[in-house]
Design a protein around this motif. Sequence first.
Motif, PDB file in Angstrom:
ATOM      1  N   ARG A  94       0.793  -1.227   0.000  1.00 35.04           N
ATOM      2  CA  ARG A  94       0.000   0.000   0.000  1.00 35.04           C
ATOM      3  C   ARG A  94       0.832   1.289   0.000  1.00 35.04           C
ATOM      4  NH1 ARG A  94      -2.504  -3.857   3.028  1.00 35.04           N
ATOM      5  NH2 ARG A  94      -4.655  -4.336   2.467  1.00 35.04           N
ATOM      6  N   VAL A  95       1.880   1.335   0.798  1.00 32.45           N
ATOM      7  CA  VAL A  95       2.610   2.590   0.965  1.00 32.45           C
ATOM      8  C   VAL A  95       3.564   2.849  -0.198  1.00 32.45           C
ATOM      9  CG1 VAL A  95       4.182   3.886   2.448  1.00 32.45           C
ATOM     10  CG2 VAL A  95       2.412   2.445   3.470  1.00 32.45           C
ATOM     11  N   LYS A  96       4.454   1.928  -0.470  1.00 28.81           N
ATOM     12  CA  LYS A  96       5.479   2.155  -1.484  1.00 28.81           C
ATOM     13  C   LYS A  96       4.912   2.298  -2.897  1.00 28.81           C
ATOM     14  CE  LYS A  96       9.501   0.180   0.859  1.00 28.81           C
ATOM     15  NZ  LYS A  96      10.583  -0.830   0.779  1.00 28.81           N
ATOM     16  N   PRO A  97       3.936   1.469  -3.309  1.00 24.83           N
ATOM     17  CA  PRO A  97       3.410   1.668  -4.666  1.00 24.83           C
ATOM     18  C   PRO A  97       2.875   3.077  -4.909  1.00 24.83           C
ATOM     19  CG  PRO A  97       2.682  -0.442  -3.807  1.00 24.83           C
ATOM     20  CD  PRO A  97       3.350   0.279  -2.663  1.00 24.83           C
ATOM     21  N   VAL A  98       2.228   3.646  -3.930  1.00 29.76           N
ATOM     22  CA  VAL A  98       1.718   5.017  -4.081  1.00 29.76           C
ATOM     23  C   VAL A  98       2.868   5.997  -4.247  1.00 29.76           C
ATOM     24  CG1 VAL A  98       0.476   6.882  -2.921  1.00 29.76           C
ATOM     25  CG2 VAL A  98      -0.416   4.542  -2.840  1.00 29.76           C
ATOM     26  N   LYS A  99       3.894   5.842  -3.452  1.00 29.60           N
ATOM     27  CA  LYS A  99       5.028   6.762  -3.511  1.00 29.60           C
ATOM     28  C   LYS A  99       5.814   6.588  -4.812  1.00 29.60           C
ATOM     29  CE  LYS A  99       5.503   7.209   1.482  1.00 29.60           C
ATOM     30  NZ  LYS A  99       5.007   8.606   1.486  1.00 29.60           N
ATOM     31  N   TYR A 100       6.026   5.351  -5.249  1.00 31.33           N
ATOM     32  CA  TYR A 100       6.730   5.128  -6.511  1.00 31.33           C
ATOM     33  C   TYR A 100       5.948   5.722  -7.682  1.00 31.33           C
ATOM     34  CZ  TYR A 100       9.657   1.692  -4.018  1.00 31.33           C
ATOM     35  OH  TYR A 100      10.529   1.075  -3.151  1.00 31.33           O
ATOM     36  N   ALA A 101       4.641   5.544  -7.669  1.00 35.08           N
ATOM     37  CA  ALA A 101       3.813   6.088  -8.753  1.00 35.08           C
ATOM     38  C   ALA A 101       3.850   7.610  -8.766  1.00 35.08           C
ATOM     39  CB  ALA A 101       2.378   5.587  -8.608  1.00 35.08           C
ATOM     40  N   GLU A 102       3.714   8.222  -7.597  1.00 29.81           N
ATOM     41  CA  GLU A 102       3.744   9.681  -7.524  1.00 29.81           C
ATOM     42  C   GLU A 102       5.094  10.244  -7.959  1.00 29.81           C
ATOM     43  OE1 GLU A 102       2.629  10.440  -3.503  1.00 29.81           O
ATOM     44  OE2 GLU A 102       0.462  10.382  -3.938  1.00 29.81           O
ATOM     45  N   ALA A 103       6.161   9.450  -7.780  1.00 27.19           N
ATOM     46  CA  ALA A 103       7.492   9.883  -8.198  1.00 27.19           C
ATOM     47  C   ALA A 103       7.737   9.654  -9.686  1.00 27.19           C
ATOM     48  CB  ALA A 103       8.558   9.149  -7.385  1.00 27.19           C
ATOM     49  N   GLY A 104       6.804   8.959 -10.365  1.00 24.28           N
ATOM     50  CA  GLY A 104       6.907   8.787 -11.804  1.00 24.28           C
ATOM     51  C   GLY A 104       7.631   7.534 -12.258  1.00 24.28           C
ATOM     52  N   ILE A 105       7.864   6.580 -11.354  1.00 27.09           N
ATOM     53  CA  ILE A 105       8.507   5.318 -11.750  1.00 27.09           C
ATOM     54  C   ILE A 105       7.485   4.497 -12.535  1.00 27.09           C
ATOM     55  CG2 ILE A 105       9.531   3.169 -10.913  1.00 27.09           C
ATOM     56  CD1 ILE A 105      10.613   4.766  -8.527  1.00 27.09           C
ATOM     57  N   ARG A 106       7.795   4.203 -13.784  1.00 28.38           N
ATOM     58  CA  ARG A 106       6.777   3.694 -14.708  1.00 28.38           C
ATOM     59  C   ARG A 106       6.330   2.270 -14.413  1.00 28.38           C
ATOM     60  NH1 ARG A 106       6.997   3.929 -21.368  1.00 28.38           N
ATOM     61  NH2 ARG A 106       4.910   3.052 -21.707  1.00 28.38           N
ATOM     62  N   HIS A 107       7.260   1.417 -13.969  1.00 34.47           N
ATOM     63  CA  HIS A 107       6.934   0.002 -13.779  1.00 34.47           C
ATOM     64  C   HIS A 107       7.205  -0.418 -12.336  1.00 34.47           C
ATOM     65  CE1 HIS A 107       6.508  -0.573 -18.133  1.00 34.47           C
ATOM     66  NE2 HIS A 107       7.603   0.159 -18.251  1.00 34.47           N
ATOM     67  N   PHE A 108       6.303  -1.245 -11.798  1.00 35.61           N
ATOM     68  CA  PHE A 108       6.422  -1.739 -10.437  1.00 35.61           C
ATOM     69  C   PHE A 108       5.962  -3.186 -10.398  1.00 35.61           C
ATOM     70  CE2 PHE A 108       4.208  -2.508  -6.309  1.00 35.61           C
ATOM     71  CZ  PHE A 108       5.326  -2.501  -5.491  1.00 35.61           C
ATOM     72  N   TRP A 109       6.774  -4.051  -9.739  1.00 37.49           N
ATOM     73  CA  TRP A 109       6.365  -5.435  -9.493  1.00 37.49           C
ATOM     74  C   TRP A 109       6.289  -5.665  -7.998  1.00 37.49           C
ATOM     75  CZ3 TRP A 109      10.421  -8.592 -12.800  1.00 37.49           C
ATOM     76  CH2 TRP A 109      10.264  -8.258 -14.163  1.00 37.49           C
ATOM     77  N   ARG A 110       5.234  -6.334  -7.568  1.00 38.63           N
ATOM     78  CA  ARG A 110       5.133  -6.811  -6.186  1.00 38.63           C
ATOM     79  C   ARG A 110       5.179  -8.328  -6.222  1.00 38.63           C
ATOM     80  NH1 ARG A 110       0.035  -6.086  -4.903  1.00 38.63           N
ATOM     81  NH2 ARG A 110      -0.503  -8.222  -4.307  1.00 38.63           N
ATOM     82  N   VAL A 111       6.062  -8.909  -5.439  1.00 28.23           N
ATOM     83  CA  VAL A 111       6.262 -10.355  -5.473  1.00 28.23           C
ATOM     84  C   VAL A 111       5.797 -10.954  -4.147  1.00 28.23           C
ATOM     85  CG1 VAL A 111       7.899 -12.221  -5.856  1.00 28.23           C
ATOM     86  CG2 VAL A 111       8.257 -10.009  -6.987  1.00 28.23           C
ATOM     87  N   GLU A 112       4.901 -11.928  -4.237  1.00 27.24           N
ATOM     88  CA  GLU A 112       4.383 -12.629  -3.068  1.00 27.24           C
ATOM     89  C   GLU A 112       4.815 -14.095  -3.128  1.00 27.24           C
ATOM     90  OE1 GLU A 112       2.239 -11.232  -0.729  1.00 27.24           O
ATOM     91  OE2 GLU A 112       1.604  -9.357  -1.691  1.00 27.24           O
ATOM     92  N   GLU A 113       4.780 -14.762  -1.983  1.00 25.28           N
ATOM     93  CA  GLU A 113       5.124 -16.180  -1.922  1.00 25.28           C
ATOM     94  C   GLU A 113       3.853 -17.021  -1.901  1.00 25.28           C
ATOM     95  OE1 GLU A 113       5.509 -20.000   0.067  1.00 25.28           O
ATOM     96  OE2 GLU A 113       4.724 -18.214   1.054  1.00 25.28           O
ATOM     97  N   SER A 114       3.837 -18.082  -2.704  1.00 23.77           N
ATOM     98  CA  SER A 114       2.716 -19.029  -2.705  1.00 23.77           C
ATOM     99  C   SER A 114       3.274 -20.425  -2.939  1.00 23.77           C
ATOM    100  CB  SER A 114       1.690 -18.678  -3.794  1.00 23.77           C
ATOM    101  OG  SER A 114       0.639 -19.636  -3.816  1.00 23.77           O
ATOM    102  N   GLY A 115       3.167 -21.288  -1.939  1.00 26.93           N
ATOM    103  CA  GLY A 115       3.677 -22.636  -2.057  1.00 26.93           C
ATOM    104  C   GLY A 115       5.175 -22.694  -2.284  1.00 26.93           C
TER     105      GLY A 115
END
Length: 211
Positions: free
Chosen positions: A132-153
Motif C-alpha cells: 500500500r505505501v510504497k506503490p503510491v510513492k513510486y507512482a507519484e514519483a513517476g517510476i513507470r513500472h512496479f512489481w510486487r512479489v508474493e510467496e505461494s507454495g
Amino acid sequence: MSAAREYGLDEDYEWPRPPAGGWTADDLDRLPNLPPHTELIDGSLVLLSPQTRFHMRTLRLLEHALLSQAPDAFDVDREFSVRLDRRNRPEPDVLVIRADADTGPRQTWLHPDEVVLAVEVVSDDSEERDRRVKPVKYAEAGIRHFWRVEESGGLPVVYVYELDKSTDAYSLTGIHHDQLKLTVPFPLTIDLTAINGRPPIGPPPEEPASD
C-alpha cells in the motif's frame, strides 16, 4: 536490562533520536551505526528484519534474469535506495535503471527518473509498506513500472503494474505464476519455478593458445 544490551550493543549506545520534523534523505548518509538496508519512509527510519530464504532466492532469481536479458541501455541494481523526495528514501529489492545513472563507486542513491522498474518482495514485516505505501510513492514519483512479489507454495507470484500517467497511479496488468513473460520495460521471460536453481553463469572464456 537496557534495550541496547538486549540487542548486543554497548551499554552507552544511544538510539538515533529524530529531529523535529523527522529525518531527511540526506541523513541516511550521515547517521552512524545504522543497520544495513535502513529505509526512510515519511521521515521515519525503517529497520528491516533478516531475510528469509524465499526472499533471498527470489532476489537472486530476478536479479540474474533481468541482468541477462536487459538491453545495453539498462542496468540492474539490488537493494539500492531511491531518493523520492526529502522525506522518503526507500530501498527497492531489485531495480532496473538507466545505464547512465551510474555515477561511480561512491554513489549511494538514485533519482526516481533514473529508475525504470522497482521490485518489492513482500515479507511478513513489510506487507503494509509493499502493498500500500510504497506503490503510491513510486507512482507519484513517476517510476513507470512496479512489481510486487508474493510467496505461494514456496514459489514467487509476480503482480505487475504499469503507471497510468493520467492518474499518476499504478494499474495492475497481470498476475504471473510459474512463468513471467512480458514485453515491457523490455522483452523478457523468467521461469519463476527456478527459484532454487543456480544462475546459468559459465566459466570464463579460455585464453587462445599461443603459437
